[in-house]
Design a protein around this motif. Structure first.
Motif, PDB file in Angstrom:
ATOM      1  N   GLN A  67       0.867  -1.218  -0.105  1.00 45.14           N
ATOM      2  CA  GLN A  67       0.230  -0.090  -0.149  1.00 45.14           C
ATOM      3  C   GLN A  67       0.821   1.263   0.055  1.00 45.14           C
ATOM      4  O   GLN A  67       1.944   1.289   0.727  1.00 45.14           O
ATOM      5  CB  GLN A  67      -0.893  -0.095   1.121  1.00 45.14           C
ATOM      6  N   ALA A  68       0.286   2.260  -0.679  1.00 42.52           N
ATOM      7  CA  ALA A  68       1.118   3.579  -0.800  1.00 42.52           C
ATOM      8  C   ALA A  68       2.457   3.312  -1.417  1.00 42.52           C
ATOM      9  O   ALA A  68       3.419   4.095  -1.013  1.00 42.52           O
ATOM     10  CB  ALA A  68       1.271   4.374   0.418  1.00 42.52           C
ATOM     11  N   PHE A  69       2.551   2.281  -2.370  1.00 37.40           N
ATOM     12  CA  PHE A  69       3.888   2.325  -2.818  1.00 37.40           C
ATOM     13  C   PHE A  69       4.464   3.235  -3.861  1.00 37.40           C
ATOM     14  O   PHE A  69       3.585   3.620  -4.730  1.00 37.40           O
ATOM     15  CB  PHE A  69       3.926   0.859  -3.496  1.00 37.40           C
ATOM     16  N   ASN A  70       5.642   3.531  -3.713  1.00 35.88           N
ATOM     17  CA  ASN A  70       6.284   4.441  -4.453  1.00 35.88           C
ATOM     18  C   ASN A  70       6.646   4.054  -5.596  1.00 35.88           C
ATOM     19  O   ASN A  70       7.779   3.318  -5.925  1.00 35.88           O
ATOM     20  CB  ASN A  70       7.511   5.650  -3.747  1.00 35.88           C
ATOM     21  N   ASP A  71       6.064   4.310  -7.082  1.00 38.61           N
ATOM     22  CA  ASP A  71       6.273   3.437  -8.233  1.00 38.61           C
ATOM     23  C   ASP A  71       7.305   3.717  -8.965  1.00 38.61           C
ATOM     24  O   ASP A  71       7.650   3.397  -9.910  1.00 38.61           O
ATOM     25  CB  ASP A  71       5.049   3.411  -8.934  1.00 38.61           C
ATOM     26  N   SER A  72       8.024   4.982  -8.374  1.00 39.49           N
ATOM     27  CA  SER A  72       9.371   5.216  -9.010  1.00 39.49           C
ATOM     28  C   SER A  72      10.717   4.645  -8.366  1.00 39.49           C
ATOM     29  O   SER A  72      11.681   4.629  -8.776  1.00 39.49           O
ATOM     30  CB  SER A  72       9.815   7.008  -9.005  1.00 39.49           C
ATOM     31  N   ARG A  73      10.279   3.815  -7.479  1.00 36.93           N
ATOM     32  CA  ARG A  73      11.423   3.015  -6.705  1.00 36.93           C
ATOM     33  C   ARG A  73      11.545   1.452  -6.675  1.00 36.93           C
ATOM     34  O   ARG A  73      10.311   0.922  -7.121  1.00 36.93           O
ATOM     35  CB  ARG A  73      11.294   3.659  -5.099  1.00 36.93           C
ATOM     36  N   ILE A  74      12.288   1.050  -6.228  1.00 38.10           N
ATOM     37  CA  ILE A  74      12.324  -0.548  -6.002  1.00 38.10           C
ATOM     38  C   ILE A  74      12.339  -0.667  -4.383  1.00 38.10           C
ATOM     39  O   ILE A  74      12.634  -0.127  -3.695  1.00 38.10           O
ATOM     40  CB  ILE A  74      13.521  -1.016  -6.378  1.00 38.10           C
ATOM     41  N   GLY A  75      11.326  -1.586  -4.232  1.00 35.83           N
ATOM     42  CA  GLY A  75      10.993  -1.888  -2.537  1.00 35.83           C
ATOM     43  C   GLY A  75      11.969  -3.187  -2.124  1.00 35.83           C
ATOM     44  O   GLY A  75      12.020  -4.157  -2.732  1.00 35.83           O
ATOM     45  N   PHE A  76      12.697  -3.224  -1.109  1.00 36.70           N
ATOM     46  CA  PHE A  76      13.239  -3.829  -0.306  1.00 36.70           C
ATOM     47  C   PHE A  76      12.972  -4.143   1.257  1.00 36.70           C
ATOM     48  O   PHE A  76      12.458  -3.047   1.558  1.00 36.70           O
ATOM     49  CB  PHE A  76      14.944  -3.795  -0.402  1.00 36.70           C
ATOM     50  N   ALA A  77      13.296  -5.126   1.663  1.00 33.81           N
ATOM     51  CA  ALA A  77      13.168  -5.076   3.132  1.00 33.81           C
ATOM     52  C   ALA A  77      14.755  -4.707   3.698  1.00 33.81           C
ATOM     53  O   ALA A  77      15.752  -5.273   3.417  1.00 33.81           O
ATOM     54  CB  ALA A  77      13.258  -6.678   3.810  1.00 33.81           C
ATOM     55  N   GLU A  78      14.618  -3.622   4.800  1.00 34.56           N
ATOM     56  CA  GLU A  78      15.534  -3.419   5.393  1.00 34.56           C
ATOM     57  C   GLU A  78      16.195  -4.396   6.621  1.00 34.56           C
ATOM     58  O   GLU A  78      15.430  -4.592   7.430  1.00 34.56           O
ATOM     59  CB  GLU A  78      15.439  -1.776   5.909  1.00 34.56           C
ATOM     60  N   SER A  84      15.896 -13.067  13.012  1.00 35.93           N
ATOM     61  CA  SER A  84      16.618 -12.187  11.586  1.00 35.93           C
ATOM     62  C   SER A  84      15.649 -12.625  10.621  1.00 35.93           C
ATOM     63  O   SER A  84      15.521 -11.793   9.567  1.00 35.93           O
ATOM     64  CB  SER A  84      17.959 -12.968  11.133  1.00 35.93           C
ATOM     65  N   ASP A  85      14.559 -13.522  10.701  1.00 32.04           N
ATOM     66  CA  ASP A  85      13.695 -13.598   9.650  1.00 32.04           C
ATOM     67  C   ASP A  85      12.668 -12.422   9.674  1.00 32.04           C
ATOM     68  O   ASP A  85      12.218 -12.212   8.590  1.00 32.04           O
ATOM     69  CB  ASP A  85      12.684 -15.024  10.103  1.00 32.04           C
ATOM     70  N   ALA A  86      12.579 -11.853  10.524  1.00 32.01           N
ATOM     71  CA  ALA A  86      11.820 -10.463  10.716  1.00 32.01           C
ATOM     72  C   ALA A  86      12.239  -9.526   9.568  1.00 32.01           C
ATOM     73  O   ALA A  86      11.679  -8.602   9.338  1.00 32.01           O
ATOM     74  CB  ALA A  86      11.560  -9.893  11.910  1.00 32.01           C
ATOM     75  N   LEU A  87      13.621  -9.528   9.962  1.00 36.39           N
ATOM     76  CA  LEU A  87      14.310  -8.395   9.072  1.00 36.39           C
ATOM     77  C   LEU A  87      14.336  -8.772   7.572  1.00 36.39           C
ATOM     78  O   LEU A  87      14.185  -8.126   6.572  1.00 36.39           O
ATOM     79  CB  LEU A  87      15.841  -8.579   9.617  1.00 36.39           C
ATOM     80  N   TRP A  88      14.870 -10.195   7.324  1.00 35.29           N
ATOM     81  CA  TRP A  88      15.060 -10.562   5.900  1.00 35.29           C
ATOM     82  C   TRP A  88      13.995 -10.949   5.106  1.00 35.29           C
ATOM     83  O   TRP A  88      13.835 -10.678   4.021  1.00 35.29           O
ATOM     84  CB  TRP A  88      16.137 -11.893   6.022  1.00 35.29           C
ATOM     85  N   PHE A  89      13.038 -11.307   5.719  1.00 36.50           N
ATOM     86  CA  PHE A  89      11.667 -11.882   4.992  1.00 36.50           C
ATOM     87  C   PHE A  89      10.548 -10.870   5.154  1.00 36.50           C
ATOM     88  O   PHE A  89       9.428 -11.349   5.031  1.00 36.50           O
ATOM     89  CB  PHE A  89      11.272 -13.115   5.303  1.00 36.50           C
ATOM     90  N   CYS A  90      10.724  -9.704   5.520  1.00 40.19           N
ATOM     91  CA  CYS A  90       9.607  -8.954   5.915  1.00 40.19           C
ATOM     92  C   CYS A  90       8.669  -8.485   4.561  1.00 40.19           C
ATOM     93  O   CYS A  90       7.547  -8.555   4.733  1.00 40.19           O
ATOM     94  CB  CYS A  90      10.256  -7.445   6.518  1.00 40.19           C
TER      95      CYS A  90
END
Length: 350
Positions: free
Chosen positions: A225-236, A329-335
């Motif tokens: 939701q509210a994704f910025n479509d000029s960017r690439i999304g990643f989990a931090e 770590s799963d909460a970070l890598w697989f968010c």
């Protein structure tokens, strides 16, 4: 459930973003499986199964503005050490994790180097309608990332080079991580993306669903939701503020990780730009005798040395311990895939 959707505006060259999404009204069409490449051998492309032989009817559902075409790749690397300690990854691990893909209703384009693995995945995906799975048999020689194998192996053989298992030890592992972007490119070149947005998803990224989805319920992934479509999304994985001055060598020498390589989401146009930039950065690093995995390349791309060359900004998503049933770590890598799953669930209720 609260998820902190952080966006680093200073990383993006775009100041104004048009959040308009375009619906695709044409149903999935028959694709001409022609791949334009310098590779001497073409990949073998096949849909999951023939509706005529199984009695299943091909779906005519039209992709919505938020649908994702999901791309994955599995290349068996045998048994290898992962991280510190005595954690090993085996083919059995990956085959177990593949079971989660039986529940995913998105259109999936999956690349396999091994015919037995592809057949195993085929049987799992047969739970979904026929046109939601495309299987592609590909040789390592057809993946540009593996052309760098000798160079990477030479770098890792140097006694003083950092040793992080398998990142800077196993050249095949590094090539496989870089090959994600060959798979994404081939998926677009072959005409398999009929949605506005697409996602990369590691074969084991949904492994937690094996314990979270006891009822074997199907689910979808959609654009957050509210994704910025000029960017690439990643989990931090780690706040960029801690790494803002880190050099490409810092990322490799200290095994720094800013964002997870398990999943990325973006529009076709933005993913194409990101692929080009990623591959350019890999070659620049190799020219300086540096190599590791995709996660270190992401950091290098937005380091002071290469940041000015980037045409795409990064949108990062963070999860706290316990969000979506993920811990440690799963909460970070697989968010990110769980954010995408939640987005689909929320929209289905409206």
């Amino acid at each position: 459930m609260t998820v902190n959707h952080q966006f680093f505006r200073w990383l993006s060259p775009y100041m104004t973003v048009n959040h308009q999404f375009f619906r695709w009204w044409s149903p999935y069409r028959t694709v001409n499986h022609q791949f334009f490449s310098k590779s001497p051998v073409l990949p073998v492309v096949e849909h999951l199964h023939d509706s005529k032989s199984t009695g299943l009817q091909r779906t005519t559902e039209r992709p919505t503005a938020y649908d994702l075409t999901v791309v994955t790749l599995y290349i068996p690397l045998g048994t290898f050490l992962k991280g510190f300690g005595k954690t090993y990854r085996t083919k059995d691990n990956y085959r177990t994790w593949m079971h989660t893909w039986a529940w995913l209703t998105n259109k999936v384009v999956a690349f396999f180097a091994d015919s037995d693995d592809m057949e195993y995945f085929r049987k799992l995906r047969s739970a979904q309608p026929a046109d939601r799975t495309v299987l592609i048999k590909v040789e390592r020689s057809q993946l540009n990332a593996f052309k760098d194998y000798d160079k990477i192996r030479d770098i890792y053989s140097r006694p003083k080079y950092p040793k992080y298992q398998p990142n800077t030890v196993n050249a095949n592992y590094s090539c496989t991580m870089n090959a994600k972007f060959d798979a994404l490119q081939m998926t677009m070149d072959l005409g398999h993306v009929s949605t506005e947005f697409m996602a990369w998803l590691d074969i084991g990224a949904l492994r937690n669903m094996l314990k979270l989805n006891r009822k074997n319920e199907t689910f979808s992934l959609e654009v957050p939701q509210a994704f910025n479509d000029s960017r690439i999304g990643f989990a931090e994985v780690a706040p960029h503020s801690r790494l803002v001055n880190a050099s490409p060598w810092d990322y490799i020498q200290k095994n720094h990780i800013w964002v997870s390589g398990s999943c990325l989401i973006g529009s076709k146009k933005v993913v194409q730009k990101f692929i080009t930039s990623y591959k350019k950065t890999v070659q620049a690093l190799l020219a300086s005798n540096m190599s590791s995995t995709d996660e270190q390349v992401y950091g290098a791309m937005y380091s002071p040395q290469f940041r000015k060359d980037q045409k795409v900004g990064i949108a990062v998503y963070t999860c706290k311990d316990g969000d979506y049933g993920l811990h440690g770590s799963d909460a970070l890598w697989f968010c990110l895939p769980y954010v995408a799953k939640e987005a689909a669930e929320l929209r289905s209720k409206n």
